[in-house]
Scaffold this motif. Structure first.
Motif, PDB file in Angstrom:
ATOM      1  N   LYS A  12       0.675  -1.296   0.024  1.00  0.00           N
ATOM      2  CA  LYS A  12      -0.064   0.229  -0.474  1.00  0.00           C
ATOM      3  C   LYS A  12       1.063   0.638   0.317  1.00  0.00           C
ATOM      4  CE  LYS A  12      -3.817  -1.836   0.828  1.00  0.00           C
ATOM      5  NZ  LYS A  12      -3.830  -3.885   1.244  1.00  0.00           N
ATOM      6  N   SER A  13       0.239   2.057  -0.334  1.00  0.00           N
ATOM      7  CA  SER A  13       1.245   2.849  -0.673  1.00  0.00           C
ATOM      8  C   SER A  13       0.321   5.246  -0.019  1.00  0.00           C
ATOM      9  CB  SER A  13       1.682   4.032  -1.738  1.00  0.00           C
ATOM     10  OG  SER A  13       0.081   4.258  -3.199  1.00  0.00           O
ATOM     11  N   ILE A  14       0.507   4.891   0.866  1.00  0.00           N
ATOM     12  CA  ILE A  14      -0.011   5.983   1.821  1.00  0.00           C
ATOM     13  C   ILE A  14       0.636   7.551   1.658  1.00  0.00           C
ATOM     14  CG2 ILE A  14      -0.840   7.030   3.993  1.00  0.00           C
ATOM     15  CD1 ILE A  14      -0.899   3.644   4.863  1.00  0.00           C
ATOM     16  N   LYS A  96       5.744  -5.699  -3.656  1.00  0.00           N
ATOM     17  CA  LYS A  96       6.182  -6.664  -2.105  1.00  0.00           C
ATOM     18  C   LYS A  96       4.404  -6.901  -0.792  1.00  0.00           C
ATOM     19  CE  LYS A  96      10.709  -4.686  -3.001  1.00  0.00           C
ATOM     20  NZ  LYS A  96      11.391  -3.596  -2.419  1.00  0.00           N
ATOM     21  N   THR A  97       4.470  -8.358  -0.977  1.00  0.00           N
ATOM     22  CA  THR A  97       3.602  -7.836  -0.051  1.00  0.00           C
ATOM     23  C   THR A  97       3.253  -7.852   1.584  1.00  0.00           C
ATOM     24  OG1 THR A  97       3.752 -10.785   0.149  1.00  0.00           O
ATOM     25  CG2 THR A  97       1.877  -9.825  -1.817  1.00  0.00           C
ATOM     26  N   GLY A  98       1.899  -7.539   2.399  1.00  0.00           N
ATOM     27  CA  GLY A  98       2.742  -6.403   3.735  1.00  0.00           C
ATOM     28  C   GLY A  98       3.702  -5.275   3.563  1.00  0.00           C
ATOM     29  N   HIS A  99       4.546  -4.897   2.327  1.00  0.00           N
ATOM     30  CA  HIS A  99       4.949  -3.857   2.418  1.00  0.00           C
ATOM     31  C   HIS A  99       4.140  -2.311   2.308  1.00  0.00           C
ATOM     32  CE1 HIS A  99       9.037  -4.724   2.158  1.00  0.00           C
ATOM     33  NE2 HIS A  99       8.473  -6.108   2.050  1.00  0.00           N
ATOM     34  N   VAL A 100       4.527  -1.207   2.901  1.00  0.00           N
ATOM     35  CA  VAL A 100       3.269  -0.398   3.205  1.00  0.00           C
ATOM     36  C   VAL A 100       4.392   0.913   2.559  1.00  0.00           C
ATOM     37  CG1 VAL A 100       3.755   0.389   5.677  1.00  0.00           C
ATOM     38  CG2 VAL A 100       1.854   1.462   4.586  1.00  0.00           C
ATOM     39  N   VAL A 117      -0.459  12.128  -5.530  1.00  0.00           N
ATOM     40  CA  VAL A 117      -0.924  11.463  -5.142  1.00  0.00           C
ATOM     41  C   VAL A 117      -2.777  11.280  -4.360  1.00  0.00           C
ATOM     42  CG1 VAL A 117      -2.167  13.071  -2.421  1.00  0.00           C
ATOM     43  CG2 VAL A 117      -0.047  13.567  -3.528  1.00  0.00           C
ATOM     44  N   ALA A 118      -3.144  10.999  -6.344  1.00  0.00           N
ATOM     45  CA  ALA A 118      -4.286  10.873  -6.731  1.00  0.00           C
ATOM     46  C   ALA A 118      -3.849   9.462  -7.023  1.00  0.00           C
ATOM     47  CB  ALA A 118      -4.991  11.822  -7.190  1.00  0.00           C
ATOM     48  N   GLU A 119      -2.804   9.106  -7.177  1.00  0.00           N
ATOM     49  CA  GLU A 119      -3.176   7.731  -8.070  1.00  0.00           C
ATOM     50  C   GLU A 119      -2.254   6.499  -6.326  1.00  0.00           C
ATOM     51  OE1 GLU A 119       0.094   7.124 -10.355  1.00  0.00           O
ATOM     52  OE2 GLU A 119      -0.232   9.111 -11.491  1.00  0.00           O
ATOM     53  N   GLY A 120      -2.225   7.330  -5.546  1.00  0.00           N
ATOM     54  CA  GLY A 120      -1.493   6.502  -4.485  1.00  0.00           C
ATOM     55  C   GLY A 120      -2.957   5.654  -3.914  1.00  0.00           C
ATOM     56  N   TYR A 121      -2.866   5.146  -3.411  1.00  0.00           N
ATOM     57  CA  TYR A 121      -4.163   3.558  -2.801  1.00  0.00           C
ATOM     58  C   TYR A 121      -4.482   4.715  -0.906  1.00  0.00           C
ATOM     59  CZ  TYR A 121      -6.655   0.221   0.365  1.00  0.00           C
ATOM     60  OH  TYR A 121      -7.466  -0.513   0.891  1.00  0.00           O
ATOM     61  N   CYS A 122      -3.944   5.719  -0.546  1.00  0.00           N
ATOM     62  CA  CYS A 122      -4.795   6.518   0.605  1.00  0.00           C
ATOM     63  C   CYS A 122      -4.493   7.511   0.670  1.00  0.00           C
ATOM     64  CB  CYS A 122      -4.565   5.560   1.737  1.00  0.00           C
ATOM     65  SG  CYS A 122      -5.467   5.741   3.238  1.00  0.00           S
ATOM     66  N   ARG A 150     -13.440  11.959 -12.065  1.00  0.00           N
ATOM     67  CA  ARG A 150     -13.044  12.254 -13.440  1.00  0.00           C
ATOM     68  C   ARG A 150     -13.259  10.810 -14.339  1.00  0.00           C
ATOM     69  NH1 ARG A 150      -8.494  15.264 -13.313  1.00  0.00           N
ATOM     70  NH2 ARG A 150     -10.275  17.192 -12.841  1.00  0.00           N
ATOM     71  N   TYR A 151     -12.242   9.819 -13.771  1.00  0.00           N
ATOM     72  CA  TYR A 151     -11.308   8.249 -14.068  1.00  0.00           C
ATOM     73  C   TYR A 151     -13.087   7.855 -13.729  1.00  0.00           C
ATOM     74  CZ  TYR A 151      -7.558  11.750 -15.619  1.00  0.00           C
ATOM     75  OH  TYR A 151      -6.891  12.448 -15.647  1.00  0.00           O
ATOM     76  N   SER A 152     -13.659   8.186 -12.980  1.00  0.00           N
ATOM     77  CA  SER A 152     -14.242   7.155 -12.391  1.00  0.00           C
ATOM     78  C   SER A 152     -13.905   5.565 -11.408  1.00  0.00           C
ATOM     79  CB  SER A 152     -14.579   6.247 -13.085  1.00  0.00           C
ATOM     80  OG  SER A 152     -16.052   6.862 -13.920  1.00  0.00           O
ATOM     81  N   LYS A 153     -13.249   6.301 -10.539  1.00  0.00           N
ATOM     82  CA  LYS A 153     -11.883   5.599  -9.070  1.00  0.00           C
ATOM     83  C   LYS A 153     -12.286   5.670  -7.416  1.00  0.00           C
ATOM     84  CE  LYS A 153      -7.592   7.072  -9.278  1.00  0.00           C
ATOM     85  NZ  LYS A 153      -6.232   7.747  -9.233  1.00  0.00           N
ATOM     86  N   SER A 154     -11.781   4.740  -7.217  1.00  0.00           N
ATOM     87  CA  SER A 154     -13.225   4.971  -6.023  1.00  0.00           C
ATOM     88  C   SER A 154     -11.558   4.840  -5.120  1.00  0.00           C
ATOM     89  CB  SER A 154     -13.133   3.472  -5.399  1.00  0.00           C
ATOM     90  OG  SER A 154     -12.562   2.440  -5.524  1.00  0.00           O
ATOM     91  N   LEU A 155      -9.898   4.513  -5.383  1.00  0.00           N
ATOM     92  CA  LEU A 155      -9.485   5.215  -5.129  1.00  0.00           C
ATOM     93  C   LEU A 155      -8.524   6.344  -5.289  1.00  0.00           C
ATOM     94  CD1 LEU A 155      -7.476   1.502  -4.271  1.00  0.00           C
ATOM     95  CD2 LEU A 155      -8.506   2.557  -3.379  1.00  0.00           C
ATOM     96  N   PRO A 156      -7.621   7.144  -4.381  1.00  0.00           N
ATOM     97  CA  PRO A 156      -6.791   6.628  -3.403  1.00  0.00           C
ATOM     98  C   PRO A 156      -8.456   6.972  -2.225  1.00  0.00           C
ATOM     99  CG  PRO A 156      -6.410   9.245  -3.865  1.00  0.00           C
ATOM    100  CD  PRO A 156      -7.322   8.483  -4.682  1.00  0.00           C
ATOM    101  N   HIS A 157      -8.610   5.892  -0.984  1.00  0.00           N
ATOM    102  CA  HIS A 157      -9.510   6.466   0.223  1.00  0.00           C
ATOM    103  C   HIS A 157      -8.682   8.090   0.854  1.00  0.00           C
ATOM    104  CE1 HIS A 157     -11.711   2.806  -0.578  1.00  0.00           C
ATOM    105  NE2 HIS A 157      -9.941   2.227  -0.424  1.00  0.00           N
ATOM    106  N   LEU A 158      -9.647   9.010   1.235  1.00  0.00           N
ATOM    107  CA  LEU A 158      -9.310   9.805   1.545  1.00  0.00           C
ATOM    108  C   LEU A 158      -9.689  10.065   2.970  1.00  0.00           C
ATOM    109  CD1 LEU A 158     -10.695  12.036  -1.143  1.00  0.00           C
ATOM    110  CD2 LEU A 158      -8.604  11.083  -0.504  1.00  0.00           C
TER     111      LEU A 158
END
Length: 256
Positions: A12-14, A96-100, A117-122, A150-158
């Motif tokens: 995950k990228s925060i 890399k599973t389990g990495h942040v 920033v908008a490309e991140g997960y959260c 604009r891109y019909s995205k659910s991410l990133p979570h804010l």
């Protein structure tokens, strides 16, 4: 506290971000990394410090050398190069599973940075309850909402992070009401404690000696919140449920 080294969740990228300065982005980045290091293998945590002040870099390299820290300042002189490096670093960690990866961002209004920033997960968005901070915070959230729409995205979570909250403040209904038309959730509050402010001198021993149970409890609670809802995918499950109104209640009525 036991460290969980069996996390099979995707990396995950925060991003810790806000156009407003002085709201506690570096503090939150540092203390989140330190809290997560007690819950997961610290070598699975990378902090990318893009703020020219180097606060996160200077603190974590002394206090937690086992956490990976990269200093890539995003300034007008280095913006294009270092934004590309941050993008590359995040993509390298996707498998890399389990990495942040925690990215501490500078204040400002660089459109290319906010696109990143908008490309991140959260995105963790610290703010105080003052109108001087909430107004630009709302504008920042609105810009993120527009990109997602604009891109019909659910991410990133804010995730809005109430920060520097007066001691004893428990009702955040006004903040929840103000943000109800935005696609955000509200995380646990971090109180305005003198022991937190002491850490800005850059000496970890001062933080450890002067911090009290309240400050440590706040950051541990916040770290557990991020682990459960962000790293372990609880937010994804909530957003995928059909009853949206019920999904908002746990965050809109935060009590601390």
């Amino acid at each position: 506290m036991m460290v969980n080294d069996k996390n099979n969740e995707p990396a995950k990228s925060i991003f810790v971000a806000n156009v407003k300065g002085g709201v506690g982005k570096s503090t939150l980045s540092i203390m989140l990394a330190r809290s997560l290091a007690k819950l997961m293998p610290p070598q699975n945590i990378t902090v990318i410090d893009t703020d020219l002040q180097r606060t996160a870099t200077e603190f974590l390299t002394v206090s937690n050398p086992e956490i990976n820290v990269e200093f890539l300042p995003i300034t007008p002189a280095f913006e294009n190069t270092n934004i590309s490096l941050v993008q590359q670093f995040i993509k390298q960690n996707e498998f890399k599973t389990g990495h942040v990866v925690i990215v501490d961002t500078p204040a400002g209004s660089s459109q290319r940075l906010w696109n990143l920033v908008a490309e991140g997960y959260c995105v963790l968005i610290p703010t105080t309850l003052s109108n001087a901070d909430l107004l630009p915070t709302e504008n920042f959230i609105r810009s993120m909402d527009k990109v997602k729409a604009r891109y019909s995205k659910s991410l990133p979570h804010l995730v809005v992070c109430p920060n520097k909250i007066p001691f004893g403040q428990k009702d955040f209904s006004l903040m929840a009401e103000r943000l109800k038309n935005h696609d955000v959730v509200i995380g646990p509050a971090l109180r305005d404690l003198a022991s937190v402010r002491h850490f800005y001198n850059g000496r970890t021993e001062s933080w450890e000696k002067k911090s009290d149970g309240n400050a440590k409890n706040d950051f541990e609670k916040f770290g557990s919140f991020v682990q459960k809802y962000v790293l372990n995918g609880k937010l994804d499950k909530i957003y995928n449920e059909k009853n949206v109104e019920e999904n908002i209640i746990p965050f809109g009525k935060v009590k601390n």
